[in-house]
Design a protein around this motif. Sequence first.
Motif, short mmCIF file in Angstrom:
data_model
loop_
_atom_site.label_atom_id
_atom_site.label_comp_id
_atom_site.label_asym_id
_atom_site.label_seq_id
_atom_site.Cartn_x
_atom_site.Cartn_y
_atom_site.Cartn_z
N ALA A 284 42.49 34.77 42.53
CA ALA A 284 42.76 33.63 41.65
C ALA A 284 42.27 33.92 40.23
O ALA A 284 42.91 33.53 39.25
N GLU A 285 41.14 34.60 40.14
CA GLU A 285 40.63 34.99 38.82
C GLU A 285 41.58 35.97 38.14
O GLU A 285 41.87 35.84 36.95
N PHE A 286 42.06 36.96 38.87
CA PHE A 286 43.02 37.91 38.30
C PHE A 286 44.27 37.16 37.79
O PHE A 286 44.77 37.46 36.70
N ALA A 287 44.76 36.22 38.58
CA ALA A 287 45.93 35.46 38.16
C ALA A 287 45.62 34.64 36.90
O ALA A 287 46.47 34.50 36.01
N ARG A 288 44.41 34.11 36.81
CA ARG A 288 44.03 33.34 35.63
C ARG A 288 43.97 34.23 34.39
O ARG A 288 44.43 33.86 33.31
N VAL B 132 50.38 41.70 33.24
CA VAL B 132 49.08 42.27 33.58
C VAL B 132 49.15 42.89 34.97
O VAL B 132 49.71 42.30 35.90
N GLY B 133 48.57 44.07 35.11
CA GLY B 133 48.42 44.71 36.41
C GLY B 133 46.98 45.09 36.63
O GLY B 133 46.34 45.66 35.74
N ALA C 101 38.02 43.23 30.17
CA ALA C 101 36.59 42.99 30.35
C ALA C 101 36.34 41.95 31.44
O ALA C 101 35.45 42.10 32.29
N GLU C 102 37.11 40.86 31.41
CA GLU C 102 36.95 39.80 32.42
C GLU C 102 37.25 40.32 33.82
O GLU C 102 36.53 40.01 34.78
N ALA C 103 38.30 41.13 33.94
CA ALA C 103 38.68 41.65 35.25
C ALA C 103 37.59 42.56 35.80
O ALA C 103 37.26 42.52 37.00
N ALA C 104 37.02 43.39 34.93
CA ALA C 104 35.97 44.32 35.39
C ALA C 104 34.74 43.55 35.85
O ALA C 104 34.13 43.89 36.88
N ARG C 105 34.34 42.52 35.12
CA ARG C 105 33.15 41.77 35.53
C ARG C 105 33.40 40.99 36.82
O ARG C 105 32.53 40.93 37.69
N ALA C 106 34.58 40.40 36.96
CA ALA C 106 34.89 39.68 38.19
C ALA C 106 34.87 40.63 39.39
O ALA C 106 34.35 40.29 40.46
N ALA C 107 35.44 41.83 39.22
CA ALA C 107 35.45 42.81 40.31
C ALA C 107 34.03 43.29 40.61
O ALA C 107 33.67 43.47 41.79
N TYR C 108 33.25 43.50 39.58
CA TYR C 108 31.85 43.94 39.76
C TYR C 108 31.09 42.92 40.62
O TYR C 108 30.42 43.29 41.59
N ASP C 109 31.19 41.65 40.27
CA ASP C 109 30.48 40.62 41.02
C ASP C 109 31.02 40.52 42.44
O ASP C 109 30.25 40.32 43.39
#
Length: 323
Positions: A42-46, A55-56, A304-312
């Motif tokens: 859902a975060e990726f879609a946002r 976006v991929g 940046a947002e995608a990397a942090r969401a994946a990290y968490d």
Amino acid sequence: MPRLRTKLIAFAGLFLAPLPTADAFGPTPNPVLQNAQSRLMAEFARFATLTDGTVGIAVRDLGTGETLAYNGDTLFPMASTYKVAVAGKILSLLDAGSLSLDETAPRLGRPLPIRTLLEMSLTQSDNEATDALVARAGGPQAVNDWVRSIGVRNLRIDSNTRDLLARAKIAGTGFGDEAVMESGLSAAQRTARDMPNIGFAQDPRDTATPRAMDDLLAAIRLGKALKPQTTAIILSIMERCKTGKDRLRAMLPPGTRIAHKTGTLNGLGNDTGIITLPDGRLFAITVFVMKDYKGRIMRDRIMAEAARAAYDYFLFAPDRHTA
């Protein structure tokens, strides 16, 4: 007689009842993990709604193989992220004993050691250094063949950087007049306004899916593409990457180890890399953004947002199973 009727009904029920699904015989899905995966997707879609382009995103736990992707099988122009494959091919020649890091190749007429050209290509994204390496590797097709040889599909290399940039800015992609000029703008005007070349973005040459780029990173990091010494060389250089400070690394905790490579063209921003978690686990991440008119700052933010969401997610989500 009533007792016999009851037995017959019960017996028939054994055959008429629906059979359990195959999942019923396997491990019970972990609802907490499923919920965490759903939240990440859902975060990726946002994040994708932050751009008017496409976006991929693909992320992969390199220990378990767990992969989550948003538009993970869509082709995107690689731009300079293709330089990872060029470096891999060059280092495979070192593994084969047919190349030395101290031998020289010409960059703009000046001979430079291969090791220096690798450093310039991966840390500064130097185009002339990269094209010297492409020539030494045997041309784009030789790099492409190496990628295929290590089992990576849906990633193709057709050009050196000079030719790729020519196609990105000028006509010749075969997709009509919009490849030359969108909205009445010249190539120079489009560049100045950071607007995409839609024809180039639709050209299948020099493209990869986010999943395929993760495949390349995984093959390198897991020792399936190069020997241990050359694997260490490419990753150490990628850890010194100087470009993309506002992309994958921007929102990660200070000191997070990341080996990555960026790519940038008009209306397009990419970053692909391997991130190390505090406990030593690794995950690969690729974020591609194309056909974007919102601008570089927004594209960088998405990465940046995608990397942090994946990290968490990979740090905290529970109970994964080895692939």
